[in-house]
Motif scaffolding. Structure first.
Motif, PDB file in Angstrom:
ATOM      1  N   THR A 184      45.635  11.983  15.389  1.00  0.00           N
ATOM      2  CA  THR A 184      46.267  12.523  16.727  1.00  0.00           C
ATOM      3  C   THR A 184      45.824  13.846  17.153  1.00  0.00           C
ATOM      4  N   SER A 185      45.832  13.786  18.157  1.00  0.00           N
ATOM      5  CA  SER A 185      45.583  15.393  18.944  1.00  0.00           C
ATOM      6  C   SER A 185      46.955  15.703  19.763  1.00  0.00           C
ATOM      7  N   GLY A 186      47.180  16.705  19.739  1.00  0.00           N
ATOM      8  CA  GLY A 186      48.499  16.968  20.486  1.00  0.00           C
ATOM      9  C   GLY A 186      48.408  18.805  20.915  1.00  0.00           C
ATOM     10  N   ALA A 226      37.134   8.477  16.014  1.00  0.00           N
ATOM     11  CA  ALA A 226      38.612   8.650  16.321  1.00  0.00           C
ATOM     12  C   ALA A 226      39.150  10.008  16.807  1.00  0.00           C
ATOM     13  N   ASP A 227      38.284  11.171  15.981  1.00  0.00           N
ATOM     14  CA  ASP A 227      38.589  12.498  16.443  1.00  0.00           C
ATOM     15  C   ASP A 227      38.008  13.188  17.424  1.00  0.00           C
ATOM     16  N   ALA A 228      36.863  12.545  17.727  1.00  0.00           N
ATOM     17  CA  ALA A 228      36.243  12.762  19.164  1.00  0.00           C
ATOM     18  C   ALA A 228      37.033  12.412  20.178  1.00  0.00           C
ATOM     19  N   LEU A 229      37.395  11.290  20.164  1.00  0.00           N
ATOM     20  CA  LEU A 229      38.182  10.628  21.242  1.00  0.00           C
ATOM     21  C   LEU A 229      39.660  11.232  21.381  1.00  0.00           C
ATOM     22  N   SER A 230      40.171  11.588  20.253  1.00  0.00           N
ATOM     23  CA  SER A 230      41.712  11.984  20.309  1.00  0.00           C
ATOM     24  C   SER A 230      41.772  13.451  20.974  1.00  0.00           C
ATOM     25  N   THR A 231      40.554  14.354  20.950  1.00  0.00           N
ATOM     26  CA  THR A 231      40.349  15.678  21.692  1.00  0.00           C
ATOM     27  C   THR A 231      40.057  15.143  23.004  1.00  0.00           C
ATOM     28  N   ALA A 232      38.868  14.270  23.400  1.00  0.00           N
ATOM     29  CA  ALA A 232      38.494  14.169  24.574  1.00  0.00           C
ATOM     30  C   ALA A 232      39.597  13.404  25.612  1.00  0.00           C
ATOM     31  N   GLY A 267      34.991  21.788  15.553  1.00  0.00           N
ATOM     32  CA  GLY A 267      36.368  21.592  15.079  1.00  0.00           C
ATOM     33  C   GLY A 267      36.885  20.359  15.509  1.00  0.00           C
ATOM     34  N   ALA A 268      36.569  19.910  16.624  1.00  0.00           N
ATOM     35  CA  ALA A 268      37.059  18.680  17.261  1.00  0.00           C
ATOM     36  C   ALA A 268      36.712  17.559  16.452  1.00  0.00           C
ATOM     37  N   VAL A 269      35.867  17.542  15.598  1.00  0.00           N
ATOM     38  CA  VAL A 269      34.975  16.385  15.073  1.00  0.00           C
ATOM     39  C   VAL A 269      34.966  16.346  13.656  1.00  0.00           C
TER      40      VAL A 269
HETATM   41 MG    MG Z   1      39.707  15.441  17.517  1.00  0.00          MG
END
Ligand code: MG
Ligand code: ADP
Length: 339
Positions: A235-237, A280-286, A167-169
Motif C-alpha cells: 500500500t502507498s498512501g 507491487a512496490d513500484a506500482l503502488s507508488t506509480a 525508496g519507492a522500490v
Molecule cells: Mg512503492
C-alpha cells in the motif's frame, strides 16, 4: 514557517494477522522485529525458523547499507556524489536500479528514481519540512529525468547534478529477498511485514489464506480485507507520511515527477496485489501518482497485477482478479469493480 506540527505515521496496510489455529495445528511460530529502511519491520515464519529469520534480517540490513541515500558508505550515496563518474555497484544495487529504470519507462515517468533532489527539498529526508515554490520546483525538476541514468557493465553513471532515490522500490525488493530466503529454507508459511509492504508466504499454518487489512486513511479500521496466498500486498498512501503547514495544508511524501509537488491525483491510497514485492512496490507508488483513470487504463494494458484504489471522494475501485479475495469491511465506501 513553523513546521513543527508535522505528523509522521508509517503504519500503513497493517496486517490483520489473525493467528487462529485449528486445534491440532501446533507448528512453532518464529518472529523477529527490528527497524530498518526507516520502517518498523516484523518477520514471522512457521516451523523451526530462528536461523532463517536472522539471515533474512541480515539481508535487509545489507540492502539498506547498499541503498541508503543518507549513509556515506552506501552505493547509492557513492553514485549521488560521484560528480558524473562511473561507479561500480553490487549485483543487488544494479538489479534494483535496472528494475526501477524499467518501471519508470513503463509508467511513463510516474515512478522516477531520480526524484531525490525534490524529495530532499521538501524535507522528507531530514525531517526539516518546508514548502517549495513553483520556481524552486521547476529548477529542481531539471535535475530529474530517469532516462539520464546510464546502466553500464556492472557500473552506473549519473550526470553530476542528479541524484537517485530507490525508496519507492527498496522495501518491495527486500521483501522478495526475504521470501526467497524462506523458500530456500523450506519454510512454507510466513508473513513478511515491512511497513506498508507485506509479503505473504504460503498460507496460514492452518491452510487458510493470509488476511491483510487495507487501512482506512485517517481512520481506525479497515476499508477492506484481501485474502491471499503467496502474494505481495503493498500500500502507498498520502496519509502515511506527511507534514502540515500553518494553514492546515497537507504535503505528503509521494511526489508527482511532472510537477515536483505531492501527487494529488484523486487517490487516498493504492494497494497492489501481485506475486513480486518489488513490482507491487513500484506500482503502488506509480499508480498513486497516475490517479484512478490512468490507473485503470494501465491495468487494462498489463493485467499482471491486481489493485484496490481508495479515491479522495471515498469510493473503492477493485480489479476483477480480486473478486474472490476482496471483502469490503466499511459500507460507507461504495465499491466498483474494474474489469
Ligand atoms: Mg512503492
Ligand atoms: P513508502 O516508502 O512510504 O512505503 P512508497 O513506496 O510509495 O512509500 O515510496 C515513497 C518514497 O519514494 C518517498 O519517500 C520518496 O523517497 C520516493 N518517491 C516519492 N515520489 C516518488 C516518485 N514519483 N517516484 C519514485 N520515488 C518517489
Amino acid at each position: 514557517m513553523n513546521m513543527k506540527n508535522m505528523n509522521y505515521k508509517r503504519a500503513a496496510g497493517l496486517a490483520v494477522v489473525t493467528a487462529l489455529f485449528l486445534t491440532g495445528c501446533s507448528e512453532k511460530e518464529s518472529k523477529i522485529a527490528f527497524t530498518a529502511m526507516d520502517t518498523y519491520m516484523e518477520l514471522t515464519a512457521y516451523g523451526d525458523a530462528d536461523e532463517t529469520l536472522q539471515e533474512a534480517k541480515e539481508r535487509i540490513l545489507e540492502l539498506e547499507g547498499l541503498l541508503s541515500v543518507t549513509n556515506p558508505e552506501s552505493e547509492i550515496y557513492a553514485i549521488n556524489h560521484a560528480g558524473g563518474a562511473d561507479i561500480s555497484v553490487s549485483a543487488y544495487t544494479y538489479e534494483l536500479l535496472d528494475f526501477a529504470y524499467t518501471m519508470a519507462a513503463r509508467t511513463d515517468g510516474a515512478l522516477d528514481p531520480t526524484i531525490y533532489p525534490v524529495v530532499d527539498a521538501w524535507g522528507f529526508i531530514t525531517g526539516e519540512y518546508r514548502v517549495s515554490g513553483e520556481q524552486a520546483l521547476s529548477a529542481l525538476l531539471e535535475r530529474v529525468d530517469y532516462t539520464a541514468v546510464q546502466l553500464l557493465d556492472k557500473a552506473v553513471r549519473l550526470p553530476d547534478e542528479m541524484e537517485l532515490d530507490l525508496g519507492a522500490v527498496a522495501k518491495g525488493y527486500a521483501a522478495d529477498a526475504v521470501a526467497e530466503i524462506y523458500a530456500d529454507a523450506g519454510i512454507a508459511s510466513g508473513l513478511v511485514y515491512l511497513g506498508g509492504n507485506i509479503q505473504a508466504v504460503g498460507s496460514k499454518p492452518d491452510g487458510s489464506p493470509w488476511r491483510i487489512g487495507i487501512q482506512e486513511p485517517d481512520g481506525e479500521g479497515y476499508v477492506g480485507v484481501v485474502s491471499v496466498r503467496n502474494a505481495a500486498v503493498v500500500t502507498s498512501g498520502g496519509y502515511e507520511r506527511y507534514f502540515t503547514d500553518e494553514d492546515g495544508n497537507r504535503y505528503w511524501h509521494i511526489l508527482d515527477p511532472s510537477t515536483g509537488k505531492p501527487a494529488d491525483s484523486g487517490l487516498l491510497s493504492v494497494t497492489i496485489v501481485t506475486e513480486s514485492g518489488a513490482y507491487a512496490d513500484a506500482l503502488s507508488t506509480a499508480i498513486f501518482v497516475m490517479g484512478p483513470d490512468r490507473a485503470e487504463a494501465f491495468w487494462k494494458e498489463y493485467r499482471d497485477f491486481e489493485m484496490v484504489l481508495l479515491t479522495t471522494d471515498r469510493r473503492v475501485l477493485v480489479t476483477e482478479g480480486l473478486s474472490a479475495a476482496f471483502t469490503l469491511e466499511n459500507e460507507d465506501y461504495p465499491l466498483r469493480w474494474i474489469d
